[in-house]
Design an enzyme around this catalytic site. Sequence first.
Site, PDB file in Angstrom:
ATOM      1  N   THR A  28      12.593   9.419  56.434  1.00  0.00           N
ATOM      2  CA  THR A  28      13.370   8.465  56.015  1.00  0.00           C
ATOM      3  C   THR A  28      12.607   7.209  56.334  1.00  0.00           C
ATOM      4  O   THR A  28      12.387   6.960  57.549  1.00  0.00           O
ATOM      5  CB  THR A  28      14.694   8.557  56.489  1.00  0.00           C
ATOM      6  OG1 THR A  28      15.234   9.672  56.274  1.00  0.00           O
ATOM      7  CG2 THR A  28      15.561   7.535  56.467  1.00  0.00           C
ATOM      8  N   CYS A  69      19.800  11.281  62.798  1.00  0.00           N
ATOM      9  CA  CYS A  69      19.804  10.626  61.404  1.00  0.00           C
ATOM     10  C   CYS A  69      20.712   9.479  61.371  1.00  0.00           C
ATOM     11  O   CYS A  69      20.335   8.291  61.166  1.00  0.00           O
ATOM     12  CB  CYS A  69      19.993  11.467  60.108  1.00  0.00           C
ATOM     13  SG  CYS A  69      18.506  12.387  60.016  1.00  0.00           S
TER      14      CYS A  69
HETATM   15  N1  LIG Z   1      16.495  16.219  60.911  1.00  0.00           N
HETATM   16  C1  LIG Z   1      17.345  15.705  59.797  1.00  0.00           C
HETATM   17  O1  LIG Z   1      18.443  16.237  59.561  1.00  0.00           O
HETATM   18  C2  LIG Z   1      16.739  15.061  58.659  1.00  0.00           C
HETATM   19  C3  LIG Z   1      17.417  15.031  57.535  1.00  0.00           C
HETATM   20  C4  LIG Z   1      16.808  14.372  56.281  1.00  0.00           C
HETATM   21  C5  LIG Z   1      15.909  13.516  56.812  1.00  0.00           C
HETATM   22  N2  LIG Z   1      15.347  13.351  57.836  1.00  0.00           N
HETATM   23  C6  LIG Z   1      14.042  12.354  58.320  1.00  0.00           C
HETATM   24  O2  LIG Z   1      12.851  13.215  58.191  1.00  0.00           O
HETATM   25  C7  LIG Z   1      11.903  12.510  59.026  1.00  0.00           C
HETATM   26  C8  LIG Z   1      11.532  13.872  59.964  1.00  0.00           C
HETATM   27  O3  LIG Z   1      12.751  14.146  60.800  1.00  0.00           O
HETATM   28  P1  LIG Z   1      12.689  15.720  61.607  1.00  0.00           P
HETATM   29  O4  LIG Z   1      14.286  15.776  62.361  1.00  0.00           O
HETATM   30  O5  LIG Z   1      12.407  16.715  60.770  1.00  0.00           O
HETATM   31  O6  LIG Z   1      11.894  15.461  62.753  1.00  0.00           O
HETATM   32  P2  LIG Z   1      11.288  15.986  63.929  1.00  0.00           P
HETATM   33  O7  LIG Z   1      11.199  15.183  65.231  1.00  0.00           O
HETATM   34  O8  LIG Z   1      12.041  17.435  64.130  1.00  0.00           O
HETATM   35  O9  LIG Z   1       9.898  16.616  63.671  1.00  0.00           O
HETATM   36  C9  LIG Z   1       8.846  15.616  63.261  1.00  0.00           C
HETATM   37  C10 LIG Z   1       7.430  16.522  63.640  1.00  0.00           C
HETATM   38  O10 LIG Z   1       6.306  15.688  63.300  1.00  0.00           O
HETATM   39  C11 LIG Z   1       5.308  15.902  64.169  1.00  0.00           C
HETATM   40  N3  LIG Z   1       4.157  14.808  63.973  1.00  0.00           N
HETATM   41  C12 LIG Z   1       4.270  13.816  64.529  1.00  0.00           C
HETATM   42  N4  LIG Z   1       2.992  13.425  64.236  1.00  0.00           N
HETATM   43  C13 LIG Z   1       2.271  13.705  63.388  1.00  0.00           C
HETATM   44  C14 LIG Z   1       1.051  14.059  62.773  1.00  0.00           C
HETATM   45  N5  LIG Z   1       0.314  12.818  62.983  1.00  0.00           N
HETATM   46  N6  LIG Z   1       0.856  14.861  62.040  1.00  0.00           N
HETATM   47  C15 LIG Z   1       1.515  16.028  62.109  1.00  0.00           C
HETATM   48  N7  LIG Z   1       2.797  16.229  62.649  1.00  0.00           N
HETATM   49  C16 LIG Z   1       3.249  15.164  63.575  1.00  0.00           C
HETATM   50  C17 LIG Z   1       5.994  16.200  65.537  1.00  0.00           C
HETATM   51  O11 LIG Z   1       5.032  16.984  66.612  1.00  0.00           O
HETATM   52  C18 LIG Z   1       7.065  16.962  65.098  1.00  0.00           C
HETATM   53  O12 LIG Z   1       7.156  18.316  65.273  1.00  0.00           O
HETATM   54  C19 LIG Z   1      12.660  11.540  59.852  1.00  0.00           C
HETATM   55  O13 LIG Z   1      12.069  10.507  59.184  1.00  0.00           O
HETATM   56  C20 LIG Z   1      13.967  11.844  59.489  1.00  0.00           C
HETATM   57  O14 LIG Z   1      14.890  10.431  59.733  1.00  0.00           O
HETATM   58  C21 LIG Z   1      15.582  14.220  59.008  1.00  0.00           C
END
Ligand SMILES: NC(=O)c1ccc[n+]([C@@H]2O[C@H](COP(=O)([O-])OP(=O)(O)OC[C@H]3O[C@@H](n4cnc5c(N)ncnc54)[C@H](O)[C@@H]3O)[C@@H](O)[C@H]2O)c1
Length: 437
Positions: free
Chosen positions: A121, A260
Amino acid sequence: MRIAVAGTGYVGLVSGVCFAEMGHEVICVDTDQEKIRTMKKGISPIYEDGLEEMMRRNYMEGRIDYTTDYAAAYRNAQVIFIGVGTPERPDGSADLSYVTQVARQIAESVESDCLVVIKSTVPVGTNDKVEQYIKDFLKNDVHIEVASNPEFLSQGTAVRDTLKARRIVIGTNSKGAEKLLREIYEPFHLPIVSVTRRSAEIIKYAANDFLALKISYMNEIANLCELVGANVQDVAEGMGYDTRIGKDFLKAGIGYGGSCFPKDTKALDFLARQKGYMLKTVRAAIEVNETQSVRLFEKAQNRLLSFRGLKTAILGLTFKPGTDDLRAAPSLKNIELLLNAGADLYVYDPVGCKGFKQKYSQKKIEKGSITYCDDAEFALRDANICFIFTEWKEIKEIMPEQYGIWMKNALVYDGRNIYSPEDMRKAGVEYYSIGRP
Ligand SMILES: NC(=O)c1ccc[n+]([C@@H]2O[C@H](COP(=O)([O-])OP(=O)(O)OC[C@H]3O[C@@H](n4cnc5c(N)ncnc54)[C@H](O)[C@@H]3O)[C@@H](O)[C@H]2O)c1
């Protein structure tokens, strides 16, 4: 299709596994070595129903793999999805440092034409900037395009939400990028909304913020119900039958949490202010949520002389059931307040204790104490007071009578309205909830 996914959190991992399930060849990349090691053993680093079984099957059948070697993963990928975190900065804006890091890694690694798709996002205009940034740092003479494909899954039902998403939003001005994304999603058989990158970016925030607003609106109605002697659950039922309103997200409680809604409301508010516009409705959602999260604590504080030395059962830590995620969970704020007031906490959560323990192992607890419990009974035995912060099945299954039997004083503050006030009264429990007489 050969797909690389950057980030193996709730979005990246679930998307990667579901792409593999649909027959694509997927490589998931993360910087966290421990996570990669765990996933290679077939263990999911996050708690999501059905995920681990799908991870194992697709790994065994050779459709998915996990690596920290981003260069190898991105080198010849046809499509690279970015699903890394975009947490909140202290000023409310979205922190794009992880997205920037991945963009740089892609620019330095790709050796053939590829489509980069931002699932994270991100604020409006980020796709444009990422495309420019990758082009600025490209090492090889290849063609790169960036498209937006925001994610709408909910934690707790992430696999189902991905396989049976209500819609797929594709944001691109390029016919080629749209065609590739349609091909990827073709086996899912889902409705596709194809718009410009900027519209796709705003769709994600507008959708999340609308849901946050709906929750805050019902929480305000609940607070009014308390003042006038109405029952917010009856009000929600009466409203929900109207299809223009809908039944979902009408549950009153101690407010929204998670990774989120809290950050996405603040990021949209920040973006609007940056453009000289005040999004009054979104501001209201944020403000209501902040006060709502501590309403239960305030009710208990008004009822008691002191929390000092009270055995306080805490049922539920995660921001909602079905997930191990503690980010911005309302329980955390309440626990801080209770500890500061000197309460001795006995915490139970079916899956959240491990993460909570890690969080608190680095903190110095000056007042009160925390004891971790393997079951609800241990937390409730001889307790003076109980707070319910998450509506886990394991907590909902506790019969009202049990509170009377197990607790020293059956005094229960329920932030998720899981019991009928009448049943609790009949069971001899002094019971307080949200928006109900
Ligand atoms: N969690 C939800 O329910 C949800 C739903 C829709 C959208 N989103 C959006 O999706 C995005 C991710 O959310 P999330 O909850 O999955 O995040 P998260 O924090 O669970 O996971 C992020 C991952 O990215 C990894 N990471 C960081 N830098 C990296 C790099 N350079 N290369 C590879 N991996 C790397 C981290 O180690 C971590 O494992 C956010 O923008 C969030 O707003 C989340």
